[in-house]
Design an enzyme around this catalytic site. Structure first.
Site, PDB file in Angstrom:
ATOM      1  N   GLU A 190       0.843  -1.193   0.000  1.00 21.64           N
ATOM      2  CA  GLU A 190       0.000   0.000   0.000  1.00 21.64           C
ATOM      3  C   GLU A 190       0.881   1.247   0.000  1.00 21.64           C
ATOM      4  OE1 GLU A 190      -2.274  -0.876   3.542  1.00 21.64           O
ATOM      5  OE2 GLU A 190      -2.875  -2.798   2.681  1.00 21.64           O
ATOM      6  N   GLU A 242      -4.501  -6.977   2.871  1.00 21.30           N
ATOM      7  CA  GLU A 242      -3.295  -7.698   3.275  1.00 21.30           C
ATOM      8  C   GLU A 242      -3.365  -9.177   2.917  1.00 21.30           C
ATOM      9  OE1 GLU A 242      -4.947  -5.509   5.157  1.00 21.30           O
ATOM     10  OE2 GLU A 242      -3.495  -3.871   5.172  1.00 21.30           O
ATOM     11  N   GLN A 250       1.883  -2.161   5.689  1.00 15.14           N
ATOM     12  CA  GLN A 250       2.156  -0.778   6.096  1.00 15.14           C
ATOM     13  C   GLN A 250       2.460  -0.632   7.596  1.00 15.14           C
ATOM     14  OE1 GLN A 250      -0.856   2.525   5.396  1.00 15.14           O
ATOM     15  NE2 GLN A 250       0.516   2.627   3.637  1.00 15.14           N
ATOM     16  N   ALA A 284       2.713  -3.382  11.139  1.00 14.30           N
ATOM     17  CA  ALA A 284       2.614  -4.790  11.559  1.00 14.30           C
ATOM     18  C   ALA A 284       1.223  -5.089  12.112  1.00 14.30           C
ATOM     19  CB  ALA A 284       3.676  -5.107  12.599  1.00 14.30           C
ATOM     20  N   ASP A 285       0.586  -4.074  12.669  1.00 19.03           N
ATOM     21  CA  ASP A 285      -0.775  -4.230  13.203  1.00 19.03           C
ATOM     22  C   ASP A 285      -1.762  -4.649  12.112  1.00 19.03           C
ATOM     23  OD1 ASP A 285      -0.430  -2.115  15.857  1.00 19.03           O
ATOM     24  OD2 ASP A 285       0.859  -1.862  14.122  1.00 19.03           O
ATOM     25  N   TYR A 286      -1.420  -4.414  10.857  1.00 20.89           N
ATOM     26  CA  TYR A 286      -2.338  -4.724   9.746  1.00 20.89           C
ATOM     27  C   TYR A 286      -2.075  -6.098   9.132  1.00 20.89           C
ATOM     28  CZ  TYR A 286      -2.923   0.402   9.653  1.00 20.89           C
ATOM     29  OH  TYR A 286      -3.144   1.712   9.957  1.00 20.89           O
ATOM     30  N   ILE A 287      -1.156  -6.834   9.714  1.00 18.07           N
ATOM     31  CA  ILE A 287      -0.770  -8.098   9.081  1.00 18.07           C
ATOM     32  C   ILE A 287      -1.823  -9.185   9.310  1.00 18.07           C
ATOM     33  CG2 ILE A 287       0.544  -9.294  10.922  1.00 18.07           C
ATOM     34  CD1 ILE A 287       2.798  -9.597   8.760  1.00 18.07           C
ATOM     35  N   HIS A 326      -1.258   0.999  15.739  1.00 21.28           N
ATOM     36  CA  HIS A 326      -0.044   1.341  14.983  1.00 21.28           C
ATOM     37  C   HIS A 326       1.194   1.175  15.855  1.00 21.28           C
ATOM     38  CE1 HIS A 326      -3.349   3.475  13.016  1.00 21.28           C
ATOM     39  NE2 HIS A 326      -2.659   3.387  11.900  1.00 21.28           N
TER      40      HIS A 326
END
Lengths: 346, 431
Positions: free
Chosen positions: A38, A69, A91, A93-96, A138
């Site tokens: 992203e 993701e 973008q 690690a919280d979004y993995i 985040h």
């Protein structure tokens, strides 16, 4: 510290620039390397890690992706099966987590389940950790989720020189690697004192980064500081925080920067703990089932008769990462000093 | 008062929650008379480069070629030679013979699990035959027809099903989760629809390299509900990836009918509309319609005209796998009431109508294929069956987790070998 092939010109780089340089070098050397994620293309990434790469290497090598993701990692698995060497960015690690099934059940198991018919030479880069007022979405440190997957390597650099060498080794590795970038130290090492001015990387020796290709072997720790009083096992941001505190308190600590959590450099850990007889493990992630638990278990399994005090853990708390109370959450100077006092008292 | 006990405001109609329910349950007499079956030549064939929004009707209609009298009609007729039709029939018959034999092997306790594709043979065999040999297939778990249509050795399939000494996957995978890279067949996962974005990634890689090969992927209508399905369609439309998405709508996902994947509201082909992807809804029991639709989609992908979603409207004639009993959740005779018949019967009828096949040849071929499967099975069983001895060296458990074995796996492997010696003595060898 540098091997023979690193004797090229060096340049002062912060961690972002070093990571950018690693991808630049690999895009240049290997036409199968692709970088995606992203905002990574034209814009160059929200942290600027891919700045200029699309312009230099072209849109089919460096490109933006949908905000998806699962798709980013799933598509990278397919690209790897074709023969590419994808370097997706998540973008934060919280979004993995939306991509975790593709990581756990697919990327990590493809070599095994197909008996090496297909492999997944993918490197997932992702910024992690707190200290930037990112709030609970985040700031997370999911490294122990990664090390708990069988078939994925987990790498965490703590300075520009290591970041570049480790990222190149990760991209060249034929297995999936999760490359966690401690975003608090992108621009400079962190002392642990949030109210002090940020020191730039340019004042740090590890900001001298060779411009060309070099590798730091995965699975090898670095001794950041030699000492006799205790061993501190750290990685990422906490390497710098704990170094500041032990030096302030004049504690003769030996600090091991693990650099790769899996495969772990057990020999370096064992040698150091057997020498010092005391061990402090430290991470920013939540405490329960954190990577520190694994480290503490390994140390007591292997070094029990050399230990003069129980292994201590300094960690984040088992709460979501708070926004306004970030510095109360962060395992900073007070928490570290308390643990040091406890572990050194006898 | 807890929120869950709230009463509606007096003058408003209370809301009601809809829980889908299939029309027929065990004991009911199934009647599919209300399924709209368009005339065989009613569906026009657009050009392969047609914009998706100009061909939306095809998401709601039904591509057909064979009528129920065995005649091929209409614009979609791929006009295959009799030789090619006979090859197609042979592959489908081989799949069925293989399925019957392996199902029985599971019932005889020779393996843990099996999945038949009875009634759905066309959706993989005819589809694969319309592709180029180099095109990459990302199957779900019911596409054994791909391997058969690409002449993958039957014995390797059986060795995998038995997890025996000949299993090149070293007994690591559940039966039928084959992997055959030389035959353009991606490793079957077992997690549903994960192959969808992977196929898109493969197709994107092929396109970025200027290759001419395309990717094709299968899932069931049930697993089209997975997020991966939607991730894949998003990426495919964004990058115009050369990929064919197959949704095999066989009406049932284990015991859940297609309504639990949204089938009560619209067709599965219509998922394509929202993504701006070409969609085709095809009679999945008509091998020529499946062939024609796949050929159309392959030509479209290969000319950079975009991805296609094909819904194969079919019926799962048997259980989901050897682990379920469909008579517990649907009428036992529902398959025979299905209005689209059986793909093998329909292709046979077509060849016979053309004067290119007859009952005698059909029976002879069936006997020959059954014999081939039986002979191969005997060879495979010489290499072992599941649960009768351990067929792989124990250390293979630790290999291929990584390219090189790290220290912690070496330690665990040593521990396991010590356990092996304690249990079986120092001279144990794989059986």
């Amino acid at each position: 510290m540098m091997s023979a092939d690193t004797m090229t010109a060096t340049k002062t780089m912060n961690m972002i620039e070093a990571i950018n340089s690693a991808m630049d070098v690999m895009l240049e050397r290997d036409s199968n390397v692709v970088v995606m994620g992203e905002d990574v293309g034209f814009f160059g990434g929200v942290f600027r890690a891919t700045a200029g790469l699309q312009k230099k290497h072209g849109k089919t090598r460096v490109f933006d992706t949908p905000i998806n993701e699962c798709g980013i990692i799933g598509v990278a698995v397919g690209m790897g099966a074709y023969g590419l060497r994808p370097v997706p960015e998540i973008q934060f690690a919280d979004y993995i987590y939306p991509g975790l099934d593709q990581l756990v059940s697919e990327a990590a198991r493809l070599r095994y389940r197909s008996a090496a018919d297909f492999i997944c030479p993918m490197t997932v880069r992702t910024p992690f950790g707190g200290g930037i007022f990112g709030g609970q979405t985040h700031s997370q440190s999911p490294e122990s989720i990664m090390t708990h997957i069988c078939g994925v390597k987990t790498v965490i650099p703590s300075n520009p020189y290591d970041a570049k060498g480790l990222l190149i080794a990760a991209i060249e590795d034929n297995d999936p690697v999760v490359f966690l970038e401690p975003k608090r130290i992108y621009n400079g090492p962190f002392s642990g004192y949030y109210d002090r001015p940020v020191e730039p990387w340019s004042k740090h020796a590890a900001s001298a980064v060779p411009e060309g290709h070099y590798r730091i072997e995965l699975g090898k720790a670095a001794t950041v500081r030699e000492g006799e009083a205790l061993t501190v096992l750290a990685y990422g941001t906490m390497v710098h925080v704990v170094k500041t505190i032990v030096e302030e308190l004049k504690v003769d600590a030996e600090i091991i920067d693990l650099r790769t959590l899996l495969p772990l450099d057990i020999d370096a850990i064992e040698a150091s703990v057997k020498k010092t007889g005391r061990c402090l493990v430290i991470h920013e992630a939540t405490r329960t089932s954190g990577f520190g638990a694994e480290l503490a278990a390994l140390v007591q399994e292997r070094c029990f008769y050399h230990l003069e005090a129980p292994v201590e853990r300094v960690t984040g708390f088992d709460t979501p990462y708070p926004h306004s109370l970030e510095w109360a959450y962060f395992p900073g100077p007070v928490r570290i000093a308390t643990a040091l006092t406890k572990i050194l008292k006898d | 008062m807890p929120e869950t006990d709230r009463r509606p405001a007096s003058n408003l109609q209370p809301l009601s929650l809809h829980i889908p329910e299939p029309r027929y349950r065990p004991g009911d007499t199934p009647d599919f008379g209300d399924i709209v079956v368009p005339a065989v030549d009613a569906t026009p064939r657009p050009g392969e480069a047609t914009k998706p929004d100009a061909m939306r009707d095809l998401c709601y209609g039904l591509v057909r070629v064979l009528d129920f009298d065995g005649q091929a009609k209409g614009q979609w007729d791929p006009k295959l030679s009799p030789e090619r039709l006979r090859t197609m029939l042979r592959y489908m018959m081989l799949v069925r013979a293989f399925d019957d034999r392996m199902f029985r092997a599971q019932r005889q306790g020779k393996t843990s699990f099996y999945m038949k594709c009875t009634g759905e043979e066309a959706t993989s065999v005819a589809s694969t035959m319309a592709l180029d040999r180099g095109d990459m297939c990302f199957p779900s778990y019911r596409q054994q027809g791909i391997l058969i249509a690409r002449d993958y050795p039957l014995i390797q399939m059986m060795n995998q099903i038995y997890s025996n000494r000949g299993d090149h996957l070293l007994g690591r995978q559940l039966p039928i989760m084959y992997s055959a890279p030389e035959h353009g067949f991606f490793s079957v996962s077992g997690n549903l629809a994960t192959q969808y974005p992977q196929a898109v990634g493969w197709a994107m890689a092929s396109a970025s390299k200027g290759d001419s090969r395309i990717a094709t992927v299968w899932c069931g209508e049930g697993s089209s509900a997975e997020g991966d399905f939607h991730s894949a369609l998003t990426f495919a439309t964004v990058y115009n990836a050369p990929v064919i998405f197959n949704v095999v709508n066989n009406q049932w996902a284990i015991s859940s009918f297609s309504g639990f994947a949204g089938g009560e509201r619209t067709t599965f082909a219509a998922r394509a509309v929202g993504y701006g992807i070409a969609g085709l809804r095809v009679d999945g029991n008509d091998p020529l319609a499946v062939y024609a639709a796949t050929q159309w989609a392959a030509d479209r992908a290969r000319t950079n005209s975009g991805p296609t979603l094909i819904e194969h409207f079919t019926y799962r004639s048997e259980g989901h796998s050897t682990s379920d009993d469909p008579s517990a959740y649907r009428p036992a005779d529902e398959a025979s009431a299905w209005p689209f018949g059986d793909p093998i019967v329909r292709l046979r009828q077509h060849l016979e109508t053309l004067g290119e096949w007859d009952g005698e040849r059909h029976e002879a071929q069936r006997a020959e294929l059954e014999d081939l499967v039986k002979t191969t099975q005997k060879q495979s069983e010489k290499l072992g069956i599941l649960g009768h001895g351990m067929h792989q060296p124990f250390e293979t458990m630790f290999q291929d987790v990584f390219e090189d074995m790290p220290w912690h796996l070496k330690e665990q492997c040593a521990q396991m070998l010590a356990e092996q010696e304690a249990k079986f003595g120092p001279d144990w060898k794989p059986e």
